[in-house]
Design a protein around this motif. Structure first.
Motif, PDB file in Angstrom:
ATOM      1  N   ALA A 152      37.310  28.527 -50.904  1.00  0.00           N
ATOM      2  CA  ALA A 152      36.305  28.912 -51.394  1.00  0.00           C
ATOM      3  C   ALA A 152      35.160  28.029 -51.988  1.00  0.00           C
ATOM      4  CB  ALA A 152      36.421  29.991 -52.484  1.00  0.00           C
ATOM      5  N   ALA A 153      35.727  27.102 -52.803  1.00  0.00           N
ATOM      6  CA  ALA A 153      34.898  26.010 -53.433  1.00  0.00           C
ATOM      7  C   ALA A 153      34.518  24.726 -52.523  1.00  0.00           C
ATOM      8  CB  ALA A 153      35.681  25.433 -54.552  1.00  0.00           C
ATOM      9  N   ARG A 154      35.391  24.412 -51.761  1.00  0.00           N
ATOM     10  CA  ARG A 154      35.160  23.279 -50.666  1.00  0.00           C
ATOM     11  C   ARG A 154      34.819  22.293 -51.504  1.00  0.00           C
ATOM     12  NH1 ARG A 154      34.831  24.141 -45.265  1.00  0.00           N
ATOM     13  NH2 ARG A 154      34.755  22.017 -45.124  1.00  0.00           N
ATOM     14  N   PRO A 155      35.784  21.662 -52.429  1.00  0.00           N
ATOM     15  CA  PRO A 155      35.407  20.274 -53.129  1.00  0.00           C
ATOM     16  C   PRO A 155      35.656  19.278 -52.300  1.00  0.00           C
ATOM     17  CG  PRO A 155      37.628  21.013 -53.506  1.00  0.00           C
ATOM     18  CD  PRO A 155      36.988  22.189 -52.604  1.00  0.00           C
ATOM     19  N   GLU A 156      35.094  18.033 -52.789  1.00  0.00           N
ATOM     20  CA  GLU A 156      35.455  16.767 -52.123  1.00  0.00           C
ATOM     21  C   GLU A 156      36.661  16.263 -52.357  1.00  0.00           C
ATOM     22  OE1 GLU A 156      30.601  15.812 -52.539  1.00  0.00           O
ATOM     23  OE2 GLU A 156      31.953  16.166 -54.163  1.00  0.00           O
TER      24      GLU A 156
END
Length: 243
Positions: A72-76
Motif C-alpha cells: 500500500a505505501a510503496r516505500p523506497e
C-alpha cells in the motif's frame, strides 16, 4: 504511535517532492519488527523528517501485515527484522519480489536484526535484501545506511560482509549448516524461541499457532536434529549462535 497496519502512503508520496530533510535528501521508509517498543524507538530516532530526511510511512509486526503495508505505501526502503511471526523476513522478501524488481519504483530492503548468525544474513541476502545491519547500530549510521540502500548500494555491519563474501565466493559452496538446512522456516522460528526459554503457550501466541502445533514442530526439530529434549536443543542452538 500508529497501529502496525496503518500507513500514510498517499500523504507521504505527495510530501516526498517537497521534503528537505538532511542535505535535501528524502526517503520513505516502512518499519517491520514484531516488537512494538523497538519500532517506537526507531521511529523516535530516525523519523524526525525535517532533521533526518527519513519519513516513516508505515509499520508492521508480522509477515501478512508487512506485505499489506509495503504494497500500500510503496516505500523506497523497508527496515526488515529477520525473525517475524508468519514466516520470517525471508517470507516477506519472497512475497515482495515483484516490488523489488520494479525498474521504475523499486522497493529496497535493509535487514535490521539482533541476530548476527551467518545463516540469517545469507538467507535474507539471497532473498533480495540490499544489506544487513544489527540492532547495535547507532541512529546516525542507520540513517546513512538507509540512504545508501535507497541509492542501490549494499550495506553491512562490518563483520557480516564476510559471511556474504564466503557464501557467494563459489556457486558450489556447501550450506552454512547442513543440520539447520533440514528444518523448515517455521521449525527454525520455534527452535529459536525454545532456545530463548519461551514456554509453548508463549510460542503459540508469538507465532499465531496452536500449542499442539508448537508441540508438533518441537517434536519434528528434535527428530531431525537427533536430540532428546529441549535442554539439548537449547545447547545446540546456543553453540550455533542462533539464540
Amino acid at each position: 504511535m500508529s497501529d502496525p497496519t496503518e500507513t500514510n502512503g498517499t500523504a507521504g508520496a505527495e510530501a516526498a517532492e517537497g521534503a528537505g530533510g538532511a542535505g535535501g535528501r528524502h526517503v520513505r521508509v516502512v518499519l517491520v519488527d514484531d516488537h512494538r517498543m523497538f519500532r517506537t524507538g526507531v521511529q523516535a530516532e530516525i523519523g524526525r523528517t525535517e532533521e533526518t530526511g527519513v519519513e516513516v510511512v508505515g509499520e508492521a509486526a508480522d509477515v501478512d501485515q508487512a506485505v499489506d503495508v509495503i504494497t500500500a505505501a510503496r516505500p523506497e526502503v523497508v527496515l526488515l527484522d529477520v525473525h517475524l511471526p508468519g514466516g520470517g523476513g525471508v517470507e516477506v522478501l519472497r512475497r515482495c519480489a515483484a516490488l523489488m524488481a520494479d525498474s521504475e519504483r523499486p522497493v529496497r530492503f535493509l535487514a535490521l536484526s539482533v541476530s548476527d548468525a551467518a545463516e540469517d544474513v545469507i538467507g535474507v541476502i539471497r532473498g533480495g535484501a540490499r544489506g544487513y545491519v544489527t540492532k547495535t547500530i547507532t541512529g546516525s549510521d542507520l540513517i546513512n545506511s538507509i540512504f545508501r540502500v535507497q541509492e542501490g548500494d549494499a550495506v553491512f555491519s562490518p563483520r557480516l560482509a564476510g559471511f556474504v563474501l564466503d557464501a557467494f565466493a563459489s556457486t558450489d559452496a556447501p550450506p552454512v549448516d547442513e543440520d539447520l538446512d533440514r528444518l523448515t522456516q517455521r521449525e527454525r522460528e520455534v527452535l529459536r524461541l525454545i532456545a530463548r526459554g519461551y514456554a509453548y503457550k508463549e510460542i503459540a501466541k508469538q507465532l499465531f499457532i496452536s500449542v499442539k502445533t508448537v508441540e508438533s514442530h518441537v517434536s519434528a526439530v528434535l527428530r531431525k536434529l537427533q536430540l532428546s529434549n529441549r535442554h539439548e536443543l537449547t545447547r545446540w542452538a546456543t553453540a550455533r549462535r542462533l539464540v
